[in-house]
Write an enzyme that holds these catalytic residues in place. Structure first.
Site, PDB file in Angstrom:
ATOM      1  N   TYR A  34      29.471  41.484  -4.859  1.00 22.69           N
ATOM      2  CA  TYR A  34      28.773  42.543  -5.574  1.00 22.69           C
ATOM      3  C   TYR A  34      27.459  42.009  -6.133  1.00 22.69           C
ATOM      4  O   TYR A  34      27.438  41.009  -6.855  1.00 22.69           O
ATOM      5  CB  TYR A  34      29.609  43.136  -6.733  1.00 22.69           C
ATOM      6  CG  TYR A  34      28.793  44.238  -7.394  1.00 22.69           C
ATOM      7  CD1 TYR A  34      28.767  45.513  -6.850  1.00 22.69           C
ATOM      8  CD2 TYR A  34      27.952  43.959  -8.468  1.00 22.69           C
ATOM      9  CE1 TYR A  34      27.952  46.499  -7.373  1.00 22.69           C
ATOM     10  CE2 TYR A  34      27.128  44.946  -8.998  1.00 22.69           C
ATOM     11  CZ  TYR A  34      27.136  46.215  -8.447  1.00 22.69           C
ATOM     12  OH  TYR A  34      26.313  47.187  -8.956  1.00 22.69           O
ATOM     13  N   ARG A  67      36.605  48.714  -2.391  1.00 19.73           N
ATOM     14  CA  ARG A  67      36.835  49.982  -3.066  1.00 19.73           C
ATOM     15  C   ARG A  67      35.686  50.890  -2.659  1.00 19.73           C
ATOM     16  O   ARG A  67      34.570  50.429  -2.412  1.00 19.73           O
ATOM     17  CB  ARG A  67      36.821  49.828  -4.606  1.00 19.73           C
ATOM     18  CG  ARG A  67      37.986  49.059  -5.154  1.00 19.73           C
ATOM     19  CD  ARG A  67      39.310  49.759  -5.019  1.00 19.73           C
ATOM     20  NE  ARG A  67      39.370  51.000  -5.811  1.00 19.73           N
ATOM     21  CZ  ARG A  67      40.342  51.897  -5.680  1.00 19.73           C
ATOM     22  NH1 ARG A  67      41.309  51.719  -4.809  1.00 19.73           N
ATOM     23  NH2 ARG A  67      40.337  52.982  -6.433  1.00 19.73           N
ATOM     24  N   ARG A  77      35.163  38.147 -19.489  1.00 22.99           N
ATOM     25  CA  ARG A  77      34.619  38.256 -20.838  1.00 22.99           C
ATOM     26  C   ARG A  77      34.462  39.737 -21.142  1.00 22.99           C
ATOM     27  O   ARG A  77      34.260  40.530 -20.234  1.00 22.99           O
ATOM     28  CB  ARG A  77      33.210  37.644 -20.909  1.00 22.99           C
ATOM     29  CG  ARG A  77      33.139  36.180 -20.658  1.00 22.99           C
ATOM     30  CD  ARG A  77      31.699  35.654 -20.723  1.00 22.99           C
ATOM     31  NE  ARG A  77      30.723  36.557 -20.127  1.00 22.99           N
ATOM     32  CZ  ARG A  77      29.727  37.128 -20.777  1.00 22.99           C
ATOM     33  NH1 ARG A  77      29.536  36.902 -22.067  1.00 22.99           N
ATOM     34  NH2 ARG A  77      28.871  37.931 -20.173  1.00 22.99           N
ATOM     35  N   ARG A  97      32.987  58.617 -13.772  1.00 24.18           N
ATOM     36  CA  ARG A  97      31.815  58.897 -14.590  1.00 24.18           C
ATOM     37  C   ARG A  97      31.040  60.070 -14.024  1.00 24.18           C
ATOM     38  O   ARG A  97      31.245  60.468 -12.871  1.00 24.18           O
ATOM     39  CB  ARG A  97      30.920  57.673 -14.727  1.00 24.18           C
ATOM     40  CG  ARG A  97      30.290  57.205 -13.441  1.00 24.18           C
ATOM     41  CD  ARG A  97      29.342  56.015 -13.693  1.00 24.18           C
ATOM     42  NE  ARG A  97      28.697  55.644 -12.446  1.00 24.18           N
ATOM     43  CZ  ARG A  97      27.858  54.625 -12.310  1.00 24.18           C
ATOM     44  NH1 ARG A  97      27.564  53.863 -13.340  1.00 24.18           N
ATOM     45  NH2 ARG A  97      27.308  54.364 -11.146  1.00 24.18           N
ATOM     46  N   ASP A 104      23.866  43.386  -8.154  1.00 24.88           N
ATOM     47  CA  ASP A 104      22.973  44.422  -8.652  1.00 24.88           C
ATOM     48  C   ASP A 104      21.674  44.310  -7.871  1.00 24.88           C
ATOM     49  O   ASP A 104      21.424  43.294  -7.208  1.00 24.88           O
ATOM     50  CB  ASP A 104      22.717  44.229 -10.156  1.00 24.88           C
ATOM     51  CG  ASP A 104      23.720  45.014 -11.005  1.00 24.88           C
ATOM     52  OD1 ASP A 104      24.212  46.052 -10.524  1.00 24.88           O
ATOM     53  OD2 ASP A 104      23.990  44.584 -12.141  1.00 24.88           O
ATOM     54  N   ARG A 139      29.214  43.273 -29.323  1.00 29.50           N
ATOM     55  CA  ARG A 139      27.970  43.078 -30.084  1.00 29.50           C
ATOM     56  C   ARG A 139      28.169  43.534 -31.509  1.00 29.50           C
ATOM     57  O   ARG A 139      28.555  44.675 -31.732  1.00 29.50           O
ATOM     58  CB  ARG A 139      26.864  43.945 -29.498  1.00 29.50           C
ATOM     59  CG  ARG A 139      26.293  43.367 -28.265  1.00 29.50           C
ATOM     60  CD  ARG A 139      25.068  44.181 -27.914  1.00 29.50           C
ATOM     61  NE  ARG A 139      24.725  43.888 -26.536  1.00 29.50           N
ATOM     62  CZ  ARG A 139      24.119  44.721 -25.731  1.00 29.50           C
ATOM     63  NH1 ARG A 139      23.785  45.919 -26.148  1.00 29.50           N
ATOM     64  NH2 ARG A 139      23.840  44.363 -24.509  1.00 29.50           N
ATOM     65  N   GLU A 164      31.682  60.884 -10.015  1.00 23.42           N
ATOM     66  CA  GLU A 164      32.082  59.764  -9.158  1.00 23.42           C
ATOM     67  C   GLU A 164      33.587  59.562  -9.231  1.00 23.42           C
ATOM     68  O   GLU A 164      34.141  59.426 -10.312  1.00 23.42           O
ATOM     69  CB  GLU A 164      31.371  58.470  -9.594  1.00 23.42           C
ATOM     70  CG  GLU A 164      29.880  58.538  -9.363  1.00 23.42           C
ATOM     71  CD  GLU A 164      29.157  57.232  -9.670  1.00 23.42           C
ATOM     72  OE1 GLU A 164      29.805  56.176  -9.823  1.00 23.42           O
ATOM     73  OE2 GLU A 164      27.916  57.285  -9.762  1.00 23.42           O
TER      74      GLU A 164
HETATM   75  C1  LIG Z   1      28.243  53.140  -6.699  1.00 26.04           C
HETATM   76  C2  LIG Z   1      27.222  52.025  -6.880  1.00 26.04           C
HETATM   77  C3  LIG Z   1      26.392  52.030  -7.991  1.00 26.04           C
HETATM   78  C4  LIG Z   1      25.439  51.024  -8.155  1.00 26.04           C
HETATM   79  N1  LIG Z   1      24.645  51.049  -9.261  1.00 26.04           N
HETATM   80  C5  LIG Z   1      23.718  50.079  -9.435  1.00 26.04           C
HETATM   81  C6  LIG Z   1      22.891  50.069 -10.591  1.00 26.04           C
HETATM   82  O1  LIG Z   1      22.995  50.935 -11.464  1.00 26.04           O
HETATM   83  N2  LIG Z   1      21.987  49.077 -10.717  1.00 26.04           N
HETATM   84  C7  LIG Z   1      21.833  48.103  -9.765  1.00 26.04           C
HETATM   85  O2  LIG Z   1      20.966  47.236  -9.928  1.00 26.04           O
HETATM   86  N3  LIG Z   1      22.602  48.095  -8.664  1.00 26.04           N
HETATM   87  C8  LIG Z   1      23.537  49.052  -8.474  1.00 26.04           C
HETATM   88  N4  LIG Z   1      24.328  49.038  -7.353  1.00 26.04           N
HETATM   89  C9  LIG Z   1      24.165  47.938  -6.373  1.00 26.04           C
HETATM   90  C10 LIG Z   1      23.050  48.182  -5.342  1.00 26.04           C
HETATM   91  O3  LIG Z   1      23.339  49.365  -4.633  1.00 26.04           O
HETATM   92  C11 LIG Z   1      23.034  46.967  -4.422  1.00 26.04           C
HETATM   93  O4  LIG Z   1      22.649  45.830  -5.166  1.00 26.04           O
HETATM   94  C12 LIG Z   1      22.057  47.080  -3.262  1.00 26.04           C
HETATM   95  O5  LIG Z   1      22.158  48.276  -2.564  1.00 26.04           O
HETATM   96  C13 LIG Z   1      22.359  45.931  -2.306  1.00 26.04           C
HETATM   97  O6  LIG Z   1      21.435  45.871  -1.263  1.00 26.04           O
HETATM   98  P1  LIG Z   1      21.866  45.331   0.147  1.00 26.04           P
HETATM   99  O7  LIG Z   1      20.625  45.253   0.981  1.00 26.04           O
HETATM  100  O8  LIG Z   1      22.697  44.119   0.008  1.00 26.04           O
HETATM  101  O9  LIG Z   1      22.866  46.406   0.732  1.00 26.04           O
HETATM  102  P2  LIG Z   1      22.653  47.944   1.106  1.00 26.04           P
HETATM  103  O10 LIG Z   1      21.736  48.612   0.168  1.00 26.04           O
HETATM  104  O11 LIG Z   1      24.016  48.471   1.316  1.00 26.04           O
HETATM  105  O12 LIG Z   1      21.903  47.836   2.508  1.00 26.04           O
HETATM  106  C14 LIG Z   1      22.553  47.438   3.679  1.00 26.04           C
HETATM  107  C15 LIG Z   1      21.925  48.219   4.826  1.00 26.04           C
HETATM  108  O13 LIG Z   1      22.407  47.722   6.062  1.00 26.04           O
HETATM  109  C16 LIG Z   1      22.598  48.825   6.922  1.00 26.04           C
HETATM  110  N5  LIG Z   1      23.560  48.483   7.974  1.00 26.04           N
HETATM  111  C17 LIG Z   1      24.861  48.095   7.834  1.00 26.04           C
HETATM  112  N6  LIG Z   1      25.413  47.879   9.032  1.00 26.04           N
HETATM  113  C18 LIG Z   1      24.456  48.151   9.958  1.00 26.04           C
HETATM  114  C19 LIG Z   1      24.433  48.130  11.387  1.00 26.04           C
HETATM  115  N7  LIG Z   1      25.505  47.770  12.105  1.00 26.04           N
HETATM  116  N8  LIG Z   1      23.289  48.488  12.015  1.00 26.04           N
HETATM  117  C20 LIG Z   1      22.192  48.854  11.302  1.00 26.04           C
HETATM  118  N9  LIG Z   1      22.142  48.886   9.949  1.00 26.04           N
HETATM  119  C21 LIG Z   1      23.264  48.550   9.292  1.00 26.04           C
HETATM  120  C22 LIG Z   1      23.148  49.913   6.013  1.00 26.04           C
HETATM  121  O14 LIG Z   1      22.973  51.195   6.596  1.00 26.04           O
HETATM  122  C23 LIG Z   1      22.291  49.715   4.760  1.00 26.04           C
HETATM  123  O15 LIG Z   1      21.118  50.473   4.807  1.00 26.04           O
HETATM  124  C24 LIG Z   1      25.309  50.016  -7.178  1.00 26.04           C
HETATM  125  C25 LIG Z   1      26.138  50.011  -6.064  1.00 26.04           C
HETATM  126  C26 LIG Z   1      27.111  50.999  -5.917  1.00 26.04           C
HETATM  127  C27 LIG Z   1      27.998  50.951  -4.706  1.00 26.04           C
END
Ligand SMILES: Cc1cc2nc3c(=O)[nH]c(=O)nc-3n(C[C@H](O)[C@H](O)[C@H](O)COP(=O)(O)OP(=O)(O)OC[C@H]3O[C@@H](n4cnc5c(N)ncnc54)[C@H](O)[C@@H]3O)c2cc1C
Length: 303
Positions: free
Chosen positions: A284, A179, A102, A210, A286, A106, A236
């Site tokens: 993915y 990616r 989609r 961006r 947020d 707006r 980025e």
């Molecule tokens: C470029 C980018 C921009 C983004 N912008 C936004 C935004 O504007 N708004 C928004 O709401 N969300 C945004 N996000 C998404 C947001 O970052 C994620 O929703 C969030 O970080 C997910 O949390 P998580 O715990 O799943 O993963 P993560 O935050 O990646 O946490 C996973 C953790 O596990 C740890 N880990 C992995 N493997 C191991 C291992 N073997 N041993 C020990 N530790 C380990 C890692 O070090 C990490 O700390 C963005 C993401 C990206 C990539």
């Protein structure tokens, strides 16, 4: 999350820069007025419809055709084509149509990117918020769970694994694709570089996707309310992920989704380990979604 942080009133309103022409995002009346000079919702809707019809696409075969069939050629050419190509590293006519299901349009003067009821950034930053969440909890940094699995597993009744699911299984079925993003951060000796937190560069020639100017997440002021004389910006660059790089965005195409399903079947057999988050579930999320998902999982496993 309000237990751990007070949130400010930041509203995400990205700006698109196409070869120096600035447009409001997401696509709304400001965007259409700048693009075509139209001033009413009726004129804007007619213009979009005219362009969609002129394209004559009934069954889009790729992302380019899909986007044009949804919003017409002008918006596609200036605001979607170059940006998407940079994000995925491939021309839009070689990308599958399903990536864009989609494209919300707006017909109001509303630059707020999200439709959420509440929106904000934790005052003082995420690090502070996470510190409060971890207060009283033992944390070991720079410890690779997988390299120390046997020893760490002995400490816990239950393990929540948030790393890449394929790494957990030693990539035994092959690596999942991602990616990645490369950030180039600069401190500039000026108070205001771009006047907004996010500016997307939507042409194909500019190599970055961006620029984030971080101070605008907190309205250009420090926690004492002082204006800041300098500014920090991050460019980025979207890039191909290779093993060893930080994985960012899962590539949820047919091939990778099928591979993930196989890893998921293996994960379901690990009785003591929950696989969570963007890497553990190859999805993915947020931040609000990943927090909701974690709370949900915690409720289920506490039953
Ligand atoms: C470029 C980018 C921009 C983004 N912008 C936004 C935004 O504007 N708004 C928004 O709401 N969300 C945004 N996000 C998404 C947001 O970052 C994620 O929703 C969030 O970080 C997910 O949390 P998580 O715990 O799943 O993963 P993560 O935050 O990646 O946490 C996973 C953790 O596990 C740890 N880990 C992995 N493997 C191991 C291992 N073997 N041993 C020990 N530790 C380990 C890692 O070090 C990490 O700390 C963005 C993401 C990206 C990539």
């Amino acid at each position: 999350m309000n237990r751990f942080a007070e949130f400010n009133r930041f509203t995400n309103s990205p700006v698109a820069n196409f070869k120096g022409e600035l447009y409001s995002l997401p696509f709304n009346m400001y965007t259409f007025n700048k693009m075509w000079g139209v001033t009413t919702p009726e004129e804007a809707a007619a213009k979009i419809e005219e362009q969609r019809r002129a394209a004559g696409i009934t069954e889009p075969r790729n992302l380019e055709e899909q986007a044009i069939s949804l919003v017409g050629a002008d918006i596609y050419e200036k605001l979607i084509k170059g940006y998407t190509q940079k994000q995925w590293g491939r021309p839009c006519d070689q990308l599958p149509a399903f990536i864009i299901k989609r494209l919300p349009v707006r017909l109001t003067f509303d630059n707020n990117y999200f439709n959420a009821l509440y929106q904000g950034i934790p005052i003082g930053g995420y690090t502070k918020m996470v510190e409060r969440m971890l207060d009283g909890i033992e944390v070991r940094l720079n410890v690779d769970y997988l390299a120390n699995k046997a020893e760490l597993d002995k400490l816990a009744e239950r393990v929540v694994y948030t790393g890449p699911i394929d790494a957990y299984f030693g990539y035994c079925l092959g690596p999942l694709e991602y990616r990645s993003v490369r950030f180039e951060t600069e401190v500039l000796d000026m108070p205001n570089f771009q006047g907004n937190a996010a500016v997307n560069y939507t042409d194909a020639e500019t190599p970055w996707t961006r620029i984030i100017e971080h101070k605008w997440f907190e309205f250009g002021r420090d926690t004492q309310g002082n204006e800041l004389p300098k500014t920090v910006i991050s460019r980025e660059y979207s890039s191909v992920w290779k093993p060893g790089d930080e994985p960012y965005y899962p590539v949820n195409d047919a091939k990778n989704s099928a591979l993930y399903a196989k890893y998921k079947a293996l994960a379901d057999r690990e009785a003591k380990v929950s696989f969570g988050g963007r890497l553990g579930e190859y999805k993915y999320y947020d931040m609000d979604q990943v927090i909701a998902r974690a709370l949900d999982e915690a409720k289920k496993s506490n039953k």
